[in-house]
Design an enzyme around this catalytic site. Structure first.
Site, PDB file in Angstrom:
ATOM      1  N   LEU A  36       0.918  -1.047   0.010  1.00 28.88           N
ATOM      2  CA  LEU A  36       0.009  -0.154   0.050  1.00 28.88           C
ATOM      3  C   LEU A  36       0.900   1.353   0.010  1.00 28.88           C
ATOM      4  O   LEU A  36       1.759   1.506   0.638  1.00 28.88           O
ATOM      5  CB  LEU A  36      -0.907   0.110   1.396  1.00 28.88           C
ATOM      6  CG  LEU A  36      -1.875   1.109   1.433  1.00 28.88           C
ATOM      7  CD1 LEU A  36      -2.939   1.020   0.373  1.00 28.88           C
ATOM      8  CD2 LEU A  36      -2.437   0.936   2.655  1.00 28.88           C
ATOM      9  N   ASP A  37       0.568   2.162  -0.964  1.00 34.68           N
ATOM     10  CA  ASP A  37       1.141   3.505  -1.033  1.00 34.68           C
ATOM     11  C   ASP A  37       2.576   3.429  -1.082  1.00 34.68           C
ATOM     12  O   ASP A  37       3.330   4.484  -0.872  1.00 34.68           O
ATOM     13  CB  ASP A  37       0.953   4.422   0.299  1.00 34.68           C
ATOM     14  CG  ASP A  37      -0.632   4.524   0.597  1.00 34.68           C
ATOM     15  OD1 ASP A  37      -1.142   4.652  -0.494  1.00 34.68           O
ATOM     16  OD2 ASP A  37      -1.068   4.662   1.815  1.00 34.68           O
ATOM     17  N   ASP A  38       3.050   2.335  -1.779  1.00 37.74           N
ATOM     18  CA  ASP A  38       4.657   2.071  -1.889  1.00 37.74           C
ATOM     19  C   ASP A  38       5.092   2.052  -3.277  1.00 37.74           C
ATOM     20  O   ASP A  38       6.295   1.949  -3.631  1.00 37.74           O
ATOM     21  CB  ASP A  38       5.049   1.014  -1.058  1.00 37.74           C
ATOM     22  CG  ASP A  38       6.479   0.860  -1.003  1.00 37.74           C
ATOM     23  OD1 ASP A  38       7.009   1.653  -0.472  1.00 37.74           O
ATOM     24  OD2 ASP A  38       7.033  -0.263  -1.342  1.00 37.74           O
TER      25      ASP A  38
END
Lengths: 305, 305, 305, 305
Positions: free
Chosen positions: B248-250
């Site tokens: 996530l969000d990476d």
């Protein structure tokens, strides 16, 4: 030169605060030049900054300034009784549970500059100080390296080399604190000073140590943030100036700025671009602090522009 | 309208790459309009984007464009044999261990837009699509809410409501994947779609799902980043568009932008200002992807401007 | 330290240019580190910059650089025959009607700095030069005032005071030109030099005099631009670095930047903020020029980043 | 929804103004939520904006807002007597030679939107209006083209087509003025309306016509500014929103913004990037006007943030 005083206030918010403060200033004949206020509705707090004339403005005009006009702006016909106002203000402040400070802008705070081997922020601060942009005294420059010595000499500022390693940190801090006390320092500026200050040191100067961190906090805390930024592939790099608290890279943020980078930029390029960002955010923070524009509360700042 | 093709390459760096590629294009008579390249010296990788004319430019001039001149820019006297070049290029690409794609810009990628209840990014993308700024087909809009239905209707795009809760997530994704497959979707754009996609879903569209996160990553990952930014007291807020990976969000960052805020700004103000940032970084990312300007490697992007 | 050469080219656009140039570099065994190109389709012009290794990289790593990696980036196993390549390139350049320059980045251009009484740009350039950010020799500093003398002394650079008034302008320029010639100057940087150079002077250094103007050109040409900006009530102020031509404030723009201001800012504030802008745009322009990143054509620049 | 009133004042500067105004508000029991003031020391003018609660806040929380907290922020226990305060304020205002306006933020100004064939600003304003970001009524959209009709229909706003040529300009304006009067319009927004309004028209709406000009004024006034910017070779393009006065492109500037461009950008690219700038500066100007944040004086604006 400005001949003004600044009143900085924070207190629990309640109705009539502005009326009370403005009323008292008016009674004492203050000529208000700037006033700004802020409420934090969530926390129920009130913040105010008032700058007012306390005597005739004086001194040489700045580059391209409008001469007579600029002088007139801070004009005051007679002298404001600052101490009389202070005495009258104290009971009001007590009644309204205010934290406050009232000071003449002619009185220049005494600042110590700390650095390690990278001198770009130091060189920038010293140049701005020399040109009058930073209204302070700088009685001492402290470093754990010797690189800054020549620069300090050029500006005629005493230099103290206090080497510090993990092993000698306690001893070094004792020396530094003695220097700060001896020079009656009111503000410590860490201009890329790469040593971590102990909680004991920090507690001696609450909201009075300004640091620059070479990232857009809270991203990339800790060491080598440009490497971390490069590894993550961000498209903007940043720098942050903040008050130092006991938690590393976690104090109230004063100023931040960013610059665009691209896939072409290597770590070296980030470091070079970052230097400009660091200079800007640190010098702004110091100037705002010296101009009594900053109020800290919780882990935040109010910066009156 | 442009009548061009784009060749995108990444491969291990070695001498003579440019000479080999440029030489082959020259032999085939290509009229190169733009060329850009990049080396990652640390990883020993080479990246290249070449755009060249494949036929006469055509179509109505843009607002205030230079008419004849603009048309002339992409002019091509005759038709470039794109398939012939593709055949000739393949063995070179194999020899040099290239990942590559070659495509006519006239062929518009097929894009699915996903959103939840906040429609600012969706409305922005649709307007840009309508005006020709985003060169793609949009066969379907998917949402777990119904708010977007009217907007989809205005633009004449089929809308599919696929409700999703934690309990029904697997089922919902199966439905969504069937829709994507049915519409032969090549790019999925998450325009503030508030559901987390499963690894299985993400793996089906490697470097082909673009998300917008409402913070300056890697700061403030996860939920409610504007609240987190407000609590931390930052002086700039940001937004980030990135390819979605399993973490996530990476994923690889495509674009970021920031806006200045102050102590006056409440969470509501951050949300409002952030909407403009989100629109900008998402629409740029989608446009660059559609224009074949982005190459992913490791967890980073090369964006040829 | 980098051990590279830069080839800068502009010529009429035609097919196969990249293939020809890249092919010749490849034949000579060049290890291309960066390459960028540009076409002006309206004018039918082609521009190219290629940087390639000519020997093993060497020298101390920069702050926080990756040591071995950074060194490896510019590595070259053996020595490139720069003069041999120059000889081989000349006939190709003639055939294709190229203007070109080929130079080792190890050879540092000789730069003269001019200033008047405001020293912020001068101080900034000297600091950047000292830290290696500006790869040049500075054999002389020239001013029509004496303020810079001490600063020049600190950096160990000879200072020449050449007073100039309207009446003595011709004479002064003769003196200045003699100094420039005597020091074999290749680039003149006007770091807030407040005298207007004569056409004769300018013609001696085509695309080799860089000036900073304290406005966002073409707005507010001429004297006292901060006053003009304040009077007009703009919301952003700017600064511009450009090559000097015979027409005042009209030469090819190299770099511009702006800063936000508000109704609170007086002329003095604009002047102070502007100083930071001026430093940035001038130092970037000088660095790009020294790094052979700029090509002039017509009244414009191509700046390869 | 906010339940507040805004008091906007400008008058000759004199001591005690803040005390007088704040005192009167306090007497009437006002709960001040925001206050800001400004002095123009050169002209001896004073400006003030005060926003205060006049009743309980109400309505659905915004995206991600803090619910109870946000509601509490504007809370007011009882109802402020706005008309009573107005009556009490009038004599004070007369005595101090104030221009002033006092209005409930619940009362939404009536706005007419004008456009020609380019709809990006119009589409942006309508979307922001729909989401509540622009607190106004929009009784009519006027255009000299028909492109906007469908968009107006989608938002349910009556559309009036008023064709205009040089020959029919007078007649067309008469029609437009009748429409504005019939709809009791208070603010006219020119969202890329490409006709020049006559002085007679402008005089009917002093400081009540907002235009967007697609350049960084005062650079590139007049027609085709993106072409002019491209020809001059600037490195940043801009957009400006301003009040319309009788002199073209010369009225008080409300907001400006810029975007970086490079030699790669053709006029078409400038036009495309400029659209985003135009949207931003125009929508901000309209929002600030509607929020009663702008005071005009001379040819400048004070914008209270």
């Amino acid at each position: 030169m400005k001949n003004t005083a600044v009143l900085l206030i924070d207190c629990p918010d309640r109705r009539g605060l502005v009326a009370r403060v403005a009323g008292l200033l008016f009674e004492h004949g203050a000529n208000i030049l700037h006033a700004d206020q802020h409420q934090d509705h969530d926390l129920g707090l009130f913040f105010m900054r008032v700058e007012f004339a306390i005597g005739p403005a004086d001194g040489a005009p700045l580059e391209e300034s409008r001469g007579g006009d600029a002088a007139r702006a801070g004009a005051f016909d007679g002298n404001f009784d600052l101490e009389g106002f202070r005495t009258a203000f104290a009971p009001l402040a007590r009644e309204l549970a205010m934290r406050w400070q009232l000071s003449s802008t002619a009185r220049k705070p005494r600042v110590a500059l700390f650095c390690s081997q990278y001198l770009h922020c130091m060189a920038d601060l010293l140049y701005r100080w020399r040109t009058g942009e930073l209204a302070c005294e700088i009685p001492v420059i402290v470093s754990n390296h010797r690189e800054v010595e020549k620069l300090a000499g050029f500006y005629g500022i005493p230099f103290e080399c206090v080497p510090a390693t993990a092993a000698t940190r306690t001893e070094a801090e004792a020396l530094e604190l003695a220097l700060l006390e001896g020079h009656r320092i009111e503000l410590v500026v860490l201009a890329r000073y790469m040593q971590i200050l102990s909680p004991a040191f920090v507690q001696r100067y609450p909201a009075a140590i300004i640091n620059v961190h070479h990232s857009f906090l809270p991203a990339f805390t800790g060491a080598r943030p440009y490497h971390a930024a490069h590894a993550r592939g961000v498209k903007l790099i940043g720098a942050t100036s903040h008050y130092v608290t006991e938690v590393l890279d976690d104090g109230p943020i004063i100023e931040q700025d960013v610059a665009r980078i691209s896939h072409r930029d290597q770590v070296e390029d980030l470091v070079a671009r970052g230097r400009d960002l660091e200079r800007m955010v640190l010098s702004r923070a110091v100037r705002w602090h010296l101009d009594r524009r900053i109020l800290c509360y919780g882990n935040k700042t109010v910066v009156f522009d």
